[in-house]
Scaffold this motif. Structure first.
Motif, PDB file in Angstrom:
ATOM      1  N   ILE A   1     -17.905 -10.892  11.677  1.00 42.86           N
ATOM      2  CA  ILE A   1     -18.131 -12.238  12.081  1.00 42.86           C
ATOM      3  C   ILE A   1     -19.613 -11.967  13.276  1.00 42.86           C
ATOM      4  O   ILE A   1     -19.258 -11.385  14.067  1.00 42.86           O
ATOM      5  N   LYS A   2     -20.476 -12.542  12.875  1.00 42.42           N
ATOM      6  CA  LYS A   2     -21.779 -12.565  13.584  1.00 42.42           C
ATOM      7  C   LYS A   2     -21.859 -10.794  14.182  1.00 42.42           C
ATOM      8  O   LYS A   2     -22.304 -10.545  15.218  1.00 42.42           O
ATOM      9  N   ASN A   3     -22.023 -10.074  12.736  1.00 37.02           N
ATOM     10  CA  ASN A   3     -22.261  -8.731  13.005  1.00 37.02           C
ATOM     11  C   ASN A   3     -21.400  -7.804  13.903  1.00 37.02           C
ATOM     12  O   ASN A   3     -21.625  -6.799  14.260  1.00 37.02           O
ATOM     13  N   LYS A   4     -20.142  -8.555  13.989  1.00 38.96           N
ATOM     14  CA  LYS A   4     -19.133  -7.743  14.829  1.00 38.96           C
ATOM     15  C   LYS A   4     -18.015  -7.704  13.676  1.00 38.96           C
ATOM     16  O   LYS A   4     -17.509  -8.391  13.143  1.00 38.96           O
ATOM     17  N   ILE A   5     -17.734  -6.168  13.712  1.00 39.76           N
ATOM     18  CA  ILE A   5     -16.608  -5.801  13.113  1.00 39.76           C
ATOM     19  C   ILE A   5     -15.140  -6.171  13.441  1.00 39.76           C
ATOM     20  O   ILE A   5     -14.974  -5.977  14.667  1.00 39.76           O
ATOM     21  N   LYS A   6     -14.391  -6.855  12.707  1.00 34.14           N
ATOM     22  CA  LYS A   6     -13.046  -7.062  13.186  1.00 34.14           C
ATOM     23  C   LYS A   6     -12.146  -6.325  12.260  1.00 34.14           C
ATOM     24  O   LYS A   6     -12.332  -6.276  11.262  1.00 34.14           O
ATOM     25  N   TYR A   7     -10.907  -6.397  12.803  1.00 34.38           N
ATOM     26  CA  TYR A   7      -9.881  -5.537  11.970  1.00 34.38           C
ATOM     27  C   TYR A   7      -8.564  -6.454  11.957  1.00 34.38           C
ATOM     28  O   TYR A   7      -8.194  -6.801  12.915  1.00 34.38           O
ATOM     29  N   PHE A   8      -8.000  -6.423  10.782  1.00 28.73           N
ATOM     30  CA  PHE A   8      -6.680  -7.130  10.453  1.00 28.73           C
ATOM     31  C   PHE A   8      -5.592  -6.464   9.760  1.00 28.73           C
ATOM     32  O   PHE A   8      -5.936  -5.701   8.762  1.00 28.73           O
ATOM     33  N   LYS A   9      -4.552  -6.261  10.419  1.00 29.90           N
ATOM     34  CA  LYS A   9      -3.407  -5.449   9.524  1.00 29.90           C
ATOM     35  C   LYS A   9      -2.717  -6.254   8.725  1.00 29.90           C
ATOM     36  O   LYS A   9      -1.933  -7.353   9.206  1.00 29.90           O
ATOM     37  N   LEU A  10      -2.450  -6.016   7.577  1.00 29.36           N
ATOM     38  CA  LEU A  10      -1.604  -6.518   6.528  1.00 29.36           C
ATOM     39  C   LEU A  10      -0.379  -5.756   6.417  1.00 29.36           C
ATOM     40  O   LEU A  10      -0.413  -4.380   6.468  1.00 29.36           O
ATOM     41  N   LYS A  11       0.742  -6.481   6.620  1.00 29.23           N
ATOM     42  CA  LYS A  11       2.228  -5.791   6.481  1.00 29.23           C
ATOM     43  C   LYS A  11       2.759  -5.959   5.273  1.00 29.23           C
ATOM     44  O   LYS A  11       2.548  -7.199   4.790  1.00 29.23           O
ATOM     45  N   ASP A  12       3.967  -5.211   5.078  1.00 32.73           N
ATOM     46  CA  ASP A  12       4.775  -5.926   3.758  1.00 32.73           C
ATOM     47  C   ASP A  12       4.090  -5.991   2.621  1.00 32.73           C
ATOM     48  O   ASP A  12       4.455  -7.098   1.940  1.00 32.73           O
ATOM     49  N   ILE A  13       3.051  -5.278   2.238  1.00 30.58           N
ATOM     50  CA  ILE A  13       2.252  -5.628   0.814  1.00 30.58           C
ATOM     51  C   ILE A  13       3.190  -5.305  -0.460  1.00 30.58           C
ATOM     52  O   ILE A  13       3.855  -4.285  -0.306  1.00 30.58           O
ATOM     53  N   GLU A  14       3.326  -6.105  -1.285  1.00 29.93           N
ATOM     54  CA  GLU A  14       4.318  -6.063  -2.244  1.00 29.93           C
ATOM     55  C   GLU A  14       3.859  -5.130  -3.356  1.00 29.93           C
ATOM     56  O   GLU A  14       2.437  -4.878  -3.584  1.00 29.93           O
ATOM     57  N   LYS A  15       4.534  -3.962  -3.642  1.00 34.28           N
ATOM     58  CA  LYS A  15       4.140  -3.004  -4.752  1.00 34.28           C
ATOM     59  C   LYS A  15       4.579  -3.686  -6.189  1.00 34.28           C
ATOM     60  O   LYS A  15       5.557  -3.894  -6.678  1.00 34.28           O
ATOM     61  N   ALA A  16       3.610  -3.839  -6.993  1.00 31.30           N
ATOM     62  CA  ALA A  16       3.685  -4.239  -8.287  1.00 31.30           C
ATOM     63  C   ALA A  16       3.894  -2.936  -9.228  1.00 31.30           C
ATOM     64  O   ALA A  16       4.006  -1.739  -8.895  1.00 31.30           O
ATOM     65  N   LYS A  17       4.167  -3.349 -10.517  1.00 37.46           N
ATOM     66  CA  LYS A  17       4.338  -2.341 -11.494  1.00 37.46           C
ATOM     67  C   LYS A  17       3.129  -1.563 -11.868  1.00 37.46           C
ATOM     68  O   LYS A  17       2.033  -2.190 -11.764  1.00 37.46           O
ATOM     69  N   PRO A  18       3.258  -0.179 -11.940  1.00 38.24           N
ATOM     70  CA  PRO A  18       2.079   0.701 -12.413  1.00 38.24           C
ATOM     71  C   PRO A  18       1.619  -0.043 -13.755  1.00 38.24           C
ATOM     72  O   PRO A  18       2.348  -0.476 -14.738  1.00 38.24           O
ATOM     73  N   ILE A  19       0.217   0.152 -13.774  1.00 35.01           N
ATOM     74  CA  ILE A  19      -0.605  -0.234 -15.121  1.00 35.01           C
ATOM     75  C   ILE A  19      -0.872   0.994 -15.924  1.00 35.01           C
ATOM     76  O   ILE A  19      -1.481   2.168 -15.173  1.00 35.01           O
ATOM     77  N   PHE A  20      -0.513   1.364 -17.130  1.00 28.54           N
ATOM     78  CA  PHE A  20      -1.093   2.559 -18.033  1.00 28.54           C
ATOM     79  C   PHE A  20      -1.974   2.017 -18.995  1.00 28.54           C
ATOM     80  O   PHE A  20      -1.535   1.210 -19.932  1.00 28.54           O
ATOM     81  N   PHE A  21      -2.879   2.488 -19.079  1.00 29.95           N
ATOM     82  CA  PHE A  21      -4.066   2.282 -20.136  1.00 29.95           C
ATOM     83  C   PHE A  21      -3.842   3.251 -21.240  1.00 29.95           C
ATOM     84  O   PHE A  21      -3.605   4.477 -21.097  1.00 29.95           O
TER      85      PHE A  21
END
Length: 159
Positions: free
Chosen positions: A133-153
């Protein structure tokens, strides 16, 4: 010469500045999830993280730090909002040409491994989203990110 240790100590304190995490970012996260994927060839794999925002935003998202790795943030706009995506490739099939020779001068042409200090202590289901924002770097921490099923190609047969 006697000022050199004093300058070194002062410089080290400047470098030890802690990164301030934002508590109230200017965007609203609807859902965050990640999944591991395996490609059609042995050794081809990675992890993708998707962060869905409630509305479109004109914030410049920069990068994502996740599971001791970092990558550039990719933006996908939908009718319902915006998705910030991080693709972490962990493939072992990257071809590196390594010179092994008894002559040290020839071996000096090898590239050095990338050894960087990871700036965050995160759990497996936590990430840091960086934005500008206005050439200033900001940091946001995300917690409890949901783990989805793996994808197999499916396997790709090269003929």
């Amino acid at each position: 010469m006697k000022y050199l240790p004093i300058i070194a100590v002062l410089f080290s304190f400047i470098q030890c500045k802690t990164i301030k995490l934002e508590q109230n970012p200017p965007f609203k996260i609807e859902k965050a999830s990640y999944h591991h994927w395996n490609g059609g060839q042995p050794g081809v794999s990675g992890t993708n993280i998707e962060i869905k925002l409630e509305k479109n935003s004109n914030i410049n998202f920069d990068s994502i730090f996740f599971q001791n790795k970092s990558t550039a943030a990719e933006i996908s706009t939908t009718a319902n909002g915006m998705i910030v995506i991080g693709n972490f490739n962990s493939s072992k099939r990257q071809r590196k040409s390594l010179i092994l020779d008894s002559n040290i001068v020839k071996e000096m042409k090898n590239t050095l491994p990338d050894i960087t200090n990871y700036p965050f202590q995160l759990k497996e289901n936590e990430a840091i989203l960086t934005y500008k924002i206005k050439n200033k770097i900001k940091y946001f921490k995300l917690k409890d990110i949901e783990k989805a099923k793996p994808i197999f190609f499916p396997r790709i047969n090269k003929s």
